[in-house]
Design a protein around this motif. Structure first.
Motif, short mmCIF file in Angstrom:
data_model
loop_
_atom_site.label_atom_id
_atom_site.label_comp_id
_atom_site.label_asym_id
_atom_site.label_seq_id
_atom_site.Cartn_x
_atom_site.Cartn_y
_atom_site.Cartn_z
N ILE A 56 0.63 -1.17 0.04
CA ILE A 56 -0.04 0.04 0.16
C ILE A 56 0.97 1.18 0.02
O ILE A 56 1.78 1.34 0.83
N ASP A 57 0.51 2.05 -0.94
CA ASP A 57 1.33 3.48 -1.07
C ASP A 57 0.58 4.51 -0.16
O ASP A 57 1.31 5.55 0.01
N LEU A 58 -0.61 4.61 0.08
CA LEU A 58 -1.41 5.72 0.33
C LEU A 58 -2.64 4.78 1.07
O LEU A 58 -3.29 4.30 0.41
N LEU B 151 -5.85 6.31 12.10
CA LEU B 151 -4.54 7.06 11.88
C LEU B 151 -3.68 6.88 13.14
O LEU B 151 -2.50 6.79 12.79
N GLN B 152 -4.23 6.86 14.36
CA GLN B 152 -3.41 6.43 15.29
C GLN B 152 -2.67 5.32 15.22
O GLN B 152 -1.40 5.13 15.58
N ALA B 153 -3.45 4.17 15.01
CA ALA B 153 -2.93 3.04 14.96
C ALA B 153 -1.88 2.83 13.94
O ALA B 153 -0.54 2.18 14.09
N ALA C 295 5.44 5.20 8.24
CA ALA C 295 5.77 6.08 7.17
C ALA C 295 4.62 6.29 6.02
O ALA C 295 4.86 7.10 5.23
N LEU C 296 3.47 5.47 6.38
CA LEU C 296 2.87 5.42 5.12
C LEU C 296 1.78 6.58 5.22
O LEU C 296 1.13 7.15 6.42
N PRO C 297 1.70 7.38 4.21
CA PRO C 297 0.74 8.59 4.25
C PRO C 297 -0.70 8.33 4.42
O PRO C 297 -1.16 7.35 3.75
N GLY D 244 -1.40 13.10 12.41
CA GLY D 244 -0.16 12.98 11.44
C GLY D 244 -0.84 12.70 10.13
O GLY D 244 -0.04 12.05 9.45
N ALA D 245 -2.06 13.10 9.81
CA ALA D 245 -2.70 13.03 8.48
C ALA D 245 -1.70 14.12 7.61
O ALA D 245 -1.47 15.01 7.84
N SER D 246 -1.45 13.43 6.35
CA SER D 246 -1.02 14.05 5.40
C SER D 246 -1.62 15.31 4.80
O SER D 246 -1.01 16.35 4.25
N ALA D 247 -3.08 15.03 4.66
CA ALA D 247 -4.14 16.21 3.88
C ALA D 247 -5.30 15.76 4.86
O ALA D 247 -5.64 14.76 5.34
#
Length: 738
Positions: free
Chosen positions: A664-666, A682-684, A693-695, A715-718
């Motif tokens: 999985i990339d994203l 997201l926390q997990a 490191a997974l966005p 830690g969400a990327s967006a």
């Protein structure tokens, strides 16, 4: 105490009792040498993991010591003598007391100390047990132990009920047609009434008798008119009520079915968990050093499916050691690590269970397979200058009954049974099996089966007046081919079709020709051929049919009829209570390959296997409990060339990520979901060192600034809100993140 904590403790209470009872029962038979040490070791290991999952460190520590003792006994470092058994029993009692103390606390009870099970270094005092919540006594979920046979009977009854409800859908259509006929009758009566009124007021003398007759029947006609209106209203109301009732009953039945299916699911660990020790043991006896990696054993499937696959998977693991694992000196000479590696991996792909057994050994010996096939009469000897058969043809032969390339019959090589037992098990489950080489070295066997043994999605087609079913998972697409576009390859029809970016010449075969009518022509209607594109491994074939019907999830029964060939994998019951045969797509393709050997050897219908190293498309995991949203996002992303995997909630997504079934990339996740929401997911992810490191992009309807800030802080990327959703914004954000 939270509800989930109560549920976990209640589940642990039932699970730990099962493990304790099984270990105690095994110890009762230890004196007669009948103890299964592998099972006892696995249960101690499972007990330790379960205690860790519910945060009971004291229980975990005792279970860990038991696990260590059983491991030493397995390795021959310690004997299971009477003093050891006594100490083990004492620690089993300790675990029972610790759990009882948690669930039914007493004010004056001191923490129970486990007894040491070996004379190793002194152990630190046990940490005190957490103070249990009083609600655990009365507020926890209750668990009821039910036999597997009863669950299977209940599941079968539920699926039969759904089949009956599905068959009753025709009654709704009939009732709707009665309503339409009634409305048509009403319109005809209105037109007749208008004509009678017009003729009744005509001034001519000849109509005076008609006026008198009409006036005498007027009251009756008015009564008939009112009765007709009332009947139409009642039919319309009945139709609406029937439609609403049918929908409600169907939804309730589906909910019950889903609940039953969830209860019927068990972790693969319960069936395959002891294979690691078994493989290492038989490898040691053969003088080989093998490391077994198990991936995805936490995946859940129908107990019937897992039990049916237990012996075949065990056989494949033996084969991986027997045929794949070279002696250490041979591996070193080839530049490989001294220790061979065998991998058992379970994953969910396309709504089905995929089991991979692979090794890094010699790989398939195609020359040996061809020689064995010639000796058994499966292939004709070829001249030295003649090219060898296609690789997929040779590899398909290893599943023929009695086919074995083992040099000697022993425990390691599976007693020479061959792989037909594996193919037969997959066929009975309406699944498939595929053997292929790994690159740069090794072999992989893929088992593709449904998660549940009963209901299967089927494409229903009509062939020469017969209804046949094809498992939907094997159907690539439905085709409507113009006859003038068909090509001829050595006198056989074929079509040029794009598959995976490749332009492939695919054979077009009348399905009737494979199922009992060898000389059946292609069914042609209005200058077109209707065909089902199916695939098995790297081989693709277009099966021509008379008509497509629909895709249904149906109760598939095992084949009971005598005289049916191996292309039939099961039967289903249609609305008219007539059985329809369910066909095995891989057996259909294999049948074509055997009978059109020259064309098959020429590569007709053959596509290349994509190497994992050549993977270029980015894979995105879409997590949303709304099927509409999932479908929308999937279509947008796939149109841009992304590979998309779907999950229904955060917990399902976390299982997929941790199982490693795909790279999985994203992750694109909703926030408000059952079981585990987007914030918790997201926390997990960020708390897991393998996934941190997974966005992750959060895409949700919650647009409050506090929610946005919380998501970004976690830690969400967006963070994208659905209220102002713009697919260009989504794709641009993905481009920036990746």
């Amino acid at each position: 105490m939270t509800d989930i904590r109560k549920q976990l403790l209640a589940a642990f209470e039932a699970e730990h009792r099962e493990h304790l009872d099984a270990i105690r029962s095994a110890l009762d038979h230890a004196g007669r040498g009948e103890i299964d040490l592998t099972d006892v070791f696995r249960r101690a290991h499972s007990l330790k993991g379960a205690a860790r999952a519910v945060d009971l460190p004291a229980v975990e520590e005792v279970a860990h010591q038991l696990e260590a003792v059983f491991w030493q006994v397995l390795e021959g470092e310690q004997s299971l003598d009477e003093p050891t058994i006594v100490t083990v029993r004492r620690n089993l009692d300790t675990i029972e007391d610790l759990v009882a103390d948690l669930l039914k606390p007493q004010a004056s009870q001191a923490p129970v100390q486990p007894a040491p099970v070996s004379a190793t270094a002194p152990r630190e005092p046990e940490p005190p047990l957490p103070k249990p919540d009083a609600a655990a006594e009365t507020g926890g979920s209750a668990y009821l132990r039910v036999s597997a046979e009863q669950m299977e009977e209940l599941s079968t009854s539920m699926h039969q009920l759904l089949t009956v409800l599905q068959a009753n859908e025709s009654l709704d259509d009939d009732l709707r047609q009665i309503e339409l006929d009634s409305r048509g009758l009403r319109r005809s009566w209105d037109r007749l009434h208008e004509q009678m009124n017009a003729s009744g007021v005509a001034p001519q003398e000849g109509f005076s008798l008609t006026r008198r007759i009409a006036s005498s029947f007027a009251p009756r006609l008015r009564d008939f008119d009112q009765d007709l209106k009332g009947l139409l209203r009642r039919i319309s109301a009945l139709t609406r009520e029937r439609r609403q009732s049918s929908w409600s009953i169907e939804q309730a039945a589906r909910q019950i079915r889903d609940n039953i299916d969830r209860v019927s699911l068990v972790s693969a660990e319960t069936v395959f968990g002891g294979f690691g020790q078994m493989v290492r043991e038989i490898a040691r006896k053969a003088g080989r050093d093998v490391d077994l990696r198990s991936i995805g054993l936490d995946i859940q499937a129908d107990r019937q499916v897992l039990q049916a696959l237990k012996d075949p998977v065990m056989h494949l693991l033996r084969n991986a050691v027997s045929h794949g694992a070279e002696p250490p000196e041979e591996r070193i000479a080839k530049g490989k690590p001294e220790r061979a590696e065998v991998t058992l991996e379970l994953a969910s792909r396309g709504g089905r269970l995929v089991i991979s057994i692979r090794d890094d050994g010699r790989g398939p010996d195609l020359a040996r397979i061809e020689q064995t096939a010639i000796e058994r009469g499966l292939l004709q000897p070829r001249a030295p200058a003649h090219p060898p058969p296609m690789m997929d043809q040779l590899l398909g032969l290893v599943f023929t009954p009695g086919f074995s390339t083992a040099g000697e019959v022993d425990r390691l090589s599976g007693r020479g049974m061959g792989l037909s037992v594996v193919a037969e098990a997959a066929r009975k489950l309406q699944g498939s099996v595929l053997l292929r080489p790994r690159y740069p070295h090794g072999t992989e066997v893929l088992l593709n089966v449904p998660f549940t043994a009963a209901r299967q999605p089927l494409l229903l087609v009509e062939v020469e007046g017969r209804m046949l079913g094809l498992p939907a998972h094997a159907v690539e697409r439905l085709l409507r081919l113009r006859t003038e576009t068909l090509e001829s390859v050595e006198g056989r029809p074929a079509a040029r079709i794009e598959i995976g970016g490749q332009d492939i010449i695919v054979p077009v075969v009348a399905l009737a020709a494979l199922t009992g009518s060898p000389n059946a022509p292609l069914p042609i209607e209005a200058g077109h051929v209707k065909a089902v594109l199916v695939r098995h491994g790297s081989r693709t074939c277009a099966l021509a049919v008379n008509a497509f019907h629909d895709v249904r999830t149906m109760l598939v029964s095992d084949v009971q009829a005598i005289g049916l060939n191996d292309m039939v994998s099961g039967t289903v019951l249609m609305e008219d209570e007539m059985p329809a045969l369910v066909l095995s797509p891989d057996r259909l393709i294999e049948h074509w390959t055997r009978n059109e050997g020259r064309l098959a050897a020429g590569g007709l219908g053959l596509t290349g296997w994509a190497q994992e190293e050549e993977r270029q498309a980015r894979t995105i995991l879409v997590v949303d409990d709304s099927i509409t949203t999932r479908t929308l996002e999937k279509s947008i992303l796939e149109a841009q060339g992304y590979e998309v995997i779907l999950s229904v909630d955060g917990l399902d997504a976390l299982h997929r990520l941790r199982s490693g079934e795909a790279l999985i990339d994203l992750v694109i996740a909703d926030v408000e979901m059952p079981r585990m929401d987007g914030f918790s997911l997201l926390q997990a992810i960020k708390a897991d060192s393998r996934l941190s490191a997974l966005p992750v992009i959060l895409m949700t309807s919650r647009a409050d600034p506090e929610d946005v800030r919380r998501g970004l802080d976690l830690g969400a990327s967006a963070y994208i809100t659905k209220q102002k959703f713009d697919q260009r914004e989504l794709l641009a954000t993905i481009g920036q993140v990746l």
